[in-house]
Scaffold this active site. Structure first.
Site, PDB file in Angstrom:
ATOM      1  N   GLY A 181       0.824  -1.212   0.000  1.00 30.47           N
ATOM      2  CA  GLY A 181       0.000   0.000   0.000  1.00 30.47           C
ATOM      3  C   GLY A 181       0.854   1.255   0.000  1.00 30.47           C
ATOM      4  N   PHE A 182       0.194   2.383   0.093  1.00 28.12           N
ATOM      5  CA  PHE A 182       0.870   3.683   0.062  1.00 28.12           C
ATOM      6  C   PHE A 182       1.899   3.783   1.203  1.00 28.12           C
ATOM      7  CE2 PHE A 182       0.244   8.119   1.858  1.00 28.12           C
ATOM      8  CZ  PHE A 182       1.218   8.710   1.070  1.00 28.12           C
ATOM      9  N   ASN A 232      -2.851  -8.624   0.194  1.00 31.93           N
ATOM     10  CA  ASN A 232      -3.782  -9.277  -0.740  1.00 31.93           C
ATOM     11  C   ASN A 232      -4.141  -8.363  -1.912  1.00 31.93           C
ATOM     12  OD1 ASN A 232      -5.492  -7.412   0.350  1.00 31.93           O
ATOM     13  ND2 ASN A 232      -7.121  -8.856   0.885  1.00 31.93           N
ATOM     14  N   THR A 274      -6.285  -2.944  -2.004  1.00 40.05           N
ATOM     15  CA  THR A 274      -6.125  -1.530  -2.374  1.00 40.05           C
ATOM     16  C   THR A 274      -4.668  -1.189  -2.691  1.00 40.05           C
ATOM     17  OG1 THR A 274      -5.917  -0.934  -0.037  1.00 40.05           O
ATOM     18  CG2 THR A 274      -8.117  -0.748  -1.031  1.00 40.05           C
ATOM     19  N   GLY A 275      -3.775  -2.160  -2.519  1.00 38.75           N
ATOM     20  CA  GLY A 275      -2.350  -1.917  -2.795  1.00 38.75           C
ATOM     21  C   GLY A 275      -1.981  -2.353  -4.203  1.00 38.75           C
ATOM     22  N   ASN A 281      -4.849 -12.319  13.907  1.00 40.81           N
ATOM     23  CA  ASN A 281      -3.847 -13.197  13.288  1.00 40.81           C
ATOM     24  C   ASN A 281      -2.442 -12.606  13.380  1.00 40.81           C
ATOM     25  OD1 ASN A 281      -5.728 -15.167  12.649  1.00 40.81           O
ATOM     26  ND2 ASN A 281      -6.262 -14.198  10.702  1.00 40.81           N
ATOM     27  N   ALA A 326      -0.695   0.286  13.001  1.00 44.68           N
ATOM     28  CA  ALA A 326      -1.067   1.529  12.309  1.00 44.68           C
ATOM     29  C   ALA A 326      -2.525   1.824  12.655  1.00 44.68           C
ATOM     30  CB  ALA A 326      -0.906   1.354  10.802  1.00 44.68           C
ATOM     31  N   TYR A 349     -14.776   1.493   9.295  1.00 41.44           N
ATOM     32  CA  TYR A 349     -13.344   1.816   9.466  1.00 41.44           C
ATOM     33  C   TYR A 349     -13.070   2.249  10.898  1.00 41.44           C
ATOM     34  CZ  TYR A 349      -8.810   4.053   8.446  1.00 41.44           C
ATOM     35  OH  TYR A 349      -7.479   4.421   8.424  1.00 41.44           O
ATOM     36  N   THR A 377      -2.156  11.610   5.640  1.00 44.57           N
ATOM     37  CA  THR A 377      -0.813  11.611   5.053  1.00 44.57           C
ATOM     38  C   THR A 377      -0.927  11.528   3.534  1.00 44.57           C
ATOM     39  OG1 THR A 377      -0.027  10.501   7.037  1.00 44.57           O
ATOM     40  CG2 THR A 377       1.426  10.434   5.125  1.00 44.57           C
TER      41      THR A 377
END
Ligand code: NAD
Ligand code: UDP
Length: 315
Positions: free
Chosen positions: A10-11, A32, A35-36, A98, A113, A144, A174
């Site tokens: 990801g970002f 997975n 979104t990355g 996990n 994060a 979220y 960010t």
């Protein structure tokens, strides 16, 4: 160290991998690609200490012995997490368990994060780490916000009950190169719209505020926190607060665009203000962001120009 980074494609995860490699560690990425993008790590493909694994962390997994787990996997832009609402709850809950189990099994340190979104639409301003937040548990952002609040609760519980050595960062907005062009976040939307000569879509009256941190400052904060002994949450974000209208005007200035501003409805539960109190990070980590918004937008311009050109070429 042998380090696991979930969400490493990801970002933020991709910059974190860079920083960890630069510190001399070996890095396993578990992602997975919800979104990355593998492209975020393409410039590191020559690096033998980087291993990229396609893995959905909502299922139990075993990366082998690791010394540190950095848990970054989760959709993060409001557009992404509203499209992938259930996946966001799953990665925050099952995925976090996990990852904590991996840390517990191998006696690894664990770095979470988390997010300023734990404060919701805050009634305290600026937000200190001691503020418990103001979150709508059943609104559109709850997939979220509540997932992230749960990740904090799970992290604290593994520390309390299983002695896992944990850190929690609360990340504020960010931005920088590698933000996905179409992730719907304000900086990516405005840069894309300005470079295409389209109207900049300001939601509401544009007086809501955010405090934008350039990615290099943010990653510096993560690395400092990961080496510290602080286990309670720490805000890492740039305390310079801007209205969304001011952000739009800066984007127009930096891109030299003649685009106009178009007002659109404010999404439900959109926080009215957000500004980190970073006293704790300053005192504890000696951390201070260095890159202002205008400079950071200029540093991001080349990336967004290329991303827009690639999209045009592909269409
Ligand atoms: P991103 O969407 O670019 O990266 C998230 C990564 O997690 C992606 O690579 C995605 O494919 C991966 N992922 C999602 N679900 C997964 C699963 N089930 N298994 C494995 N991988 C999975 O987002 P980002 O901006 O890099 O954010 C990274 C982390 O930082 C997130 O946890 C987010 O909550 C947090 N954060 C980011 C910001 C910000 O401004 N960028 C602000 C606050 C918090
Ligand atoms: N926003 C906007 N126009 C856009 C995208 C976002 O006015 O095209 C606003 C949004 O309503 C919010 C702020 O910009 O008030 C930041 O939105 P973003 O999605 O980047 O992140 P958030 O901080 O809300 O998670």
């Amino acid at each position: 160290m042998r380090v696991l980074v979930t969400g490493g494609a990801g970002f933020l995860g991709s910059y974190l991998c860079e920083a960890l490699l630069a510190e001399g560690h070996s890095v396993i990425v578990a992602d997975n690609f919800l979104t990355g993008r593998a492209a975020n790590l393409a410039h590191l493909s020559h690096e033998s200490r980087l291993e990229l694994r396609w893995l959905d962390i909502i299922k139990p997994f075993d990366p082998g012995a690791v010394d540190y787990v950095f848990h970054f996997a989760s959709p993060a832009s409001p557009v992404d997490y509203m499209v992938h609402g259930v996946e966001t709850l799953e990665v925050g809950s099952l995925g976090t368990f996990n990852c904590l189990e991996v840390a517990r099994r191998y006696g690894a340190r664990f770095f979470l994060a988390s997010t300023s979104e734990c404060y919701g639409d805050p009634l305290e301003h600026p937000q200190k780490e001691t503020y418990w937040g103001h979150v709508n548990p059943i609104g559109p952002r709850s997939v979220y916000d509540e997932a992230k609040r749960f990740t904090e609760a799970a992290t604290v519980a593994y520390r309390r009950y299983h002695n896992v050595d944990t850190r929690i960062v609360r990340i504020f907005n960010t931005y920088g190169p590698r933000l996905q062009l179409n992730d719907g976040r304000v900086v990516s939307n405005f840069m894309k719209q300005a470079l295409r000569g389209e109207d900049l879509t300001v939601y509401g009256d544009g007086h809501q505020t955010r405090s934008f941190c350039y990615v290099s400052d943010e990653i510096d904060g993560f690395i400092r926190l990961s080496k510290s002994n602080e286990h309670l949450p720490v805000n890492i974000g740039n305390p310079n607060e801007f209205t969304i209208l001011e952000c739009a005007q800066l984007v127009l200035k930096v891109t030299g665009s003649k685009s106009k501003i178009r007002y659109e409805p404010l999404p439900q539960d959109d926080p009215k203000q957000r500004q980190p109190d970073i006293t704790k990070a300053r005192q504890l980590l000696g951390w201070e962001p260095k890159v202002g918004l205008e400079t950071g937008l200029r540093l991001s311009l080349d990336y967004f120009q290329k991303a827009v050109a690639e999209e045009v070429a592909a269409s």
